[in-house]
Design a protein around this motif. Structure first.
Motif, short mmCIF file in Angstrom:
data_model
loop_
_atom_site.label_atom_id
_atom_site.label_comp_id
_atom_site.label_asym_id
_atom_site.label_seq_id
_atom_site.Cartn_x
_atom_site.Cartn_y
_atom_site.Cartn_z
N VAL A 1 0.85 -1.19 0.00
CA VAL A 1 0.00 0.00 0.00
C VAL A 1 0.89 1.24 0.00
N VAL A 2 0.31 2.35 -0.40
CA VAL A 2 1.06 3.61 -0.42
C VAL A 2 1.51 3.96 1.00
N GLY A 3 2.78 4.30 1.14
CA GLY A 3 3.33 4.63 2.45
C GLY A 3 3.94 3.46 3.17
N GLU A 4 3.70 2.25 2.67
CA GLU A 4 4.29 1.07 3.30
C GLU A 4 5.72 0.88 2.82
N ARG B 1 -3.71 2.38 -2.82
CA ARG B 1 -4.15 3.17 -1.68
C ARG B 1 -5.03 2.31 -0.79
N PRO B 2 -4.75 2.27 0.53
CA PRO B 2 -5.55 1.42 1.42
C PRO B 2 -6.94 2.00 1.61
N PRO B 3 -7.92 1.18 1.94
CA PRO B 3 -9.27 1.68 2.16
C PRO B 3 -9.36 2.47 3.47
N GLY B 4 -10.36 3.39 3.49
CA GLY B 4 -10.60 4.17 4.70
C GLY B 4 -9.93 5.53 4.70
N LEU C 1 -1.60 9.85 4.78
CA LEU C 1 -1.62 8.40 4.94
C LEU C 1 -0.40 7.96 5.75
N LEU C 2 -0.66 7.33 6.87
CA LEU C 2 0.40 6.80 7.72
C LEU C 2 0.28 5.29 7.73
N VAL C 3 1.32 4.63 7.24
CA VAL C 3 1.38 3.17 7.20
C VAL C 3 2.52 2.72 8.09
N ALA C 4 2.23 1.85 9.04
CA ALA C 4 3.25 1.40 9.98
C ALA C 4 2.87 0.04 10.53
N ALA C 5 3.86 -0.65 11.10
CA ALA C 5 3.59 -1.92 11.75
C ALA C 5 2.98 -1.71 13.13
N ASP C 6 3.27 -0.59 13.76
CA ASP C 6 2.69 -0.26 15.07
C ASP C 6 2.86 1.23 15.31
N VAL C 7 1.94 1.82 16.05
CA VAL C 7 1.97 3.25 16.35
C VAL C 7 1.75 3.43 17.84
N ARG C 8 2.56 4.32 18.43
CA ARG C 8 2.43 4.66 19.85
C ARG C 8 2.29 6.18 19.96
N LEU C 9 1.32 6.60 20.75
CA LEU C 9 1.01 8.02 20.91
C LEU C 9 0.93 8.33 22.40
N ALA C 10 1.65 9.37 22.83
CA ALA C 10 1.69 9.75 24.24
C ALA C 10 1.74 11.27 24.35
N TRP D 1 -2.70 3.01 8.92
CA TRP D 1 -2.94 1.69 8.34
C TRP D 1 -1.94 0.70 8.92
N ASP D 2 -2.50 -0.38 9.48
CA ASP D 2 -1.69 -1.42 10.11
C ASP D 2 -1.18 -2.36 9.01
N SER D 3 0.11 -2.24 8.68
CA SER D 3 0.68 -3.07 7.62
C SER D 3 0.89 -4.51 8.07
N ARG D 4 0.87 -4.75 9.36
CA ARG D 4 1.07 -6.11 9.85
C ARG D 4 -0.23 -6.91 9.80
N ASN D 5 -1.33 -6.28 10.21
CA ASN D 5 -2.63 -6.95 10.23
C ASN D 5 -3.53 -6.53 9.07
N HIS D 6 -3.06 -5.56 8.25
CA HIS D 6 -3.79 -5.11 7.06
C HIS D 6 -5.19 -4.62 7.42
N ARG D 7 -5.22 -3.65 8.28
CA ARG D 7 -6.51 -3.06 8.66
C ARG D 7 -6.29 -1.63 9.15
#
Length: 351
Positions: free
Chosen positions: A35-38, A135-138, A145-154, A245-251
């Protein structure tokens, strides 16, 4: 005689052996559909059946519509058996991040290396590859578009005083971390104008994350807003929502931060233990020169002595000529007036 012939054959065997082999294998990870950004990794394995005397020379790679990060100084050593023969090699990685939805063609790479026992550097070519970015859905067109395996926000809130009053300040710090994505692909959280609070956005701190051994694992962005309270009242710093967009779980995933409520009072009742104005006044008084009358008198005397010495040094060479000129003038005047000398025995002084 046979013994010496056998030894000669053993020493000449490496000269009769053929040149070392150089092989290049390439692979796209995670695959030809992204997907775009991956982030796509072009894995390049450079192999030989002897050993390498230096690192391999890899060409630059440019793909229109994508960002390509060339391999750094890091490489992985590997051993592989191909058709029953053992090869030793090094593994490199190109990191490709597509920015648009389209088909990408990775051309053949020309790689040179110097294997051991080779008379000259060898050259090998990789197999061309292709992948497609969609382009991923949604996500709406034009939406970041932010594509990552995991995201942490604090987030973190710090205040200049407690409780807060008009004139005080508060700082909101938001930290966004994303795995398997470059730091430059992280966008700033949206900023909202709050009536009664004057916002002073600070420059963001953007950096890449690594595993401690030089391998990039993701990116980090730290944003800070400093608010100065101009009016008393109740304020709410808005919630922050980051869609990715979760590139690991594709959602589709959403990371959120709750809103922060702040109460500001009308006037400040804080009284400092030490007066700042008095401290500044005392500091200014300490900076003045305290001179007594005796010191001033001695200073004036030294200045006068220095001035007198300077004048004496300048005028003394002119004193003898002036004295002789005055004496000649006096004698001429006396002769004109026919004045007799007071001491007759010194008449010779007036010819």
């Amino acid at each position: 005689m046979n013994r010496y012939a056998l030894l000669g054959l053993l020493f000449c065997a490496p000269l009769w052996a053929g040149e070392p082999q150089l092989k290049v294998q390439v692979q796209l990870l995670p695959g030809p559909q992204v997907v775009v950004g991956e982030q796509v990794q072009l894995q390049v394995d450079v192999l030989t059946d002897t050993w390498f005397t230096a690192a391999a020379s890899l060409p630059a790679l440019q793909l229109p519509g994508a960002r390509v990060d060339a391999p750094g100084g890091e490489s992985e050593h590997l051993t592989q058996v191909i058709d029953g023969q053992t090869f030793f090699g090094m593994r490199y990685r190109y990191r490709i991040t597509p920015n648009v939805a389209q088909d990408f063609n990775v051309p053949s790479l020309t790689i040179s290396a110097q294997p051991g026992q080779a008379s000259a550097p060898l050259i090998a070519h990789s197999t061309p590859l292709a992948f497609k970015a969609s382009r991923p859905p949604g996500f709406a067109p034009g939406e970041h578009l932010l594509v990552a395996a995991d995201v942490r926000l604090a987030q973190q809130l710090s205040t200049s005083a407690s409780p807060l009053h008009v004139g005080d300040s508060l700082t909101r710090t938001v930290t966004l971390q994303a795995d398997n994505t470059p730091a430059l692909s992280l966008a700033a959280p949206p900023q909202v104008t709050i009536q009664g609070l004057r916002a002073y956005p600070q420059a963001p701190m953007i950096s890449n994350l690594d595993n401690g051994r030089g391998t990039l694992t993701g990116g980090q962005r730290v944003d800070r807003w400093v608010y100065r309270i101009e009016q008393a009242g109740h304020y709410q710093l808005p919630a922050i929502r980051v869609k990715w967009w979760d590139s690991r779980n594709h959602r589709l995933q959403v990371a959120q931060l709750p809103a922060i409520n702040v109460e500001a009072l009308a006037g400040s009742t804080y009284a400092p233990t030490f007066s700042i104005a008095q401290d500044l006044k005392d500091l200014g008084q300490h900076s003045r020169w305290q001179l007594s009358r005796h010191a001033l008198a001695w200073s004036a005397a030294l200045v006068l002595l220095a001035l007198a010495g300077y004048l004496l040094r300048v005028l003394w060479p002119r004193v003898p000529p002036l004295w002789r000129r005055a004496w000649t003038t006096l004698r001429w005047t006396c002769r004109q007036l026919r004045l007799q000398p007071l001491n007759p025995r010194r008449e010779k002084d007036f010819p």
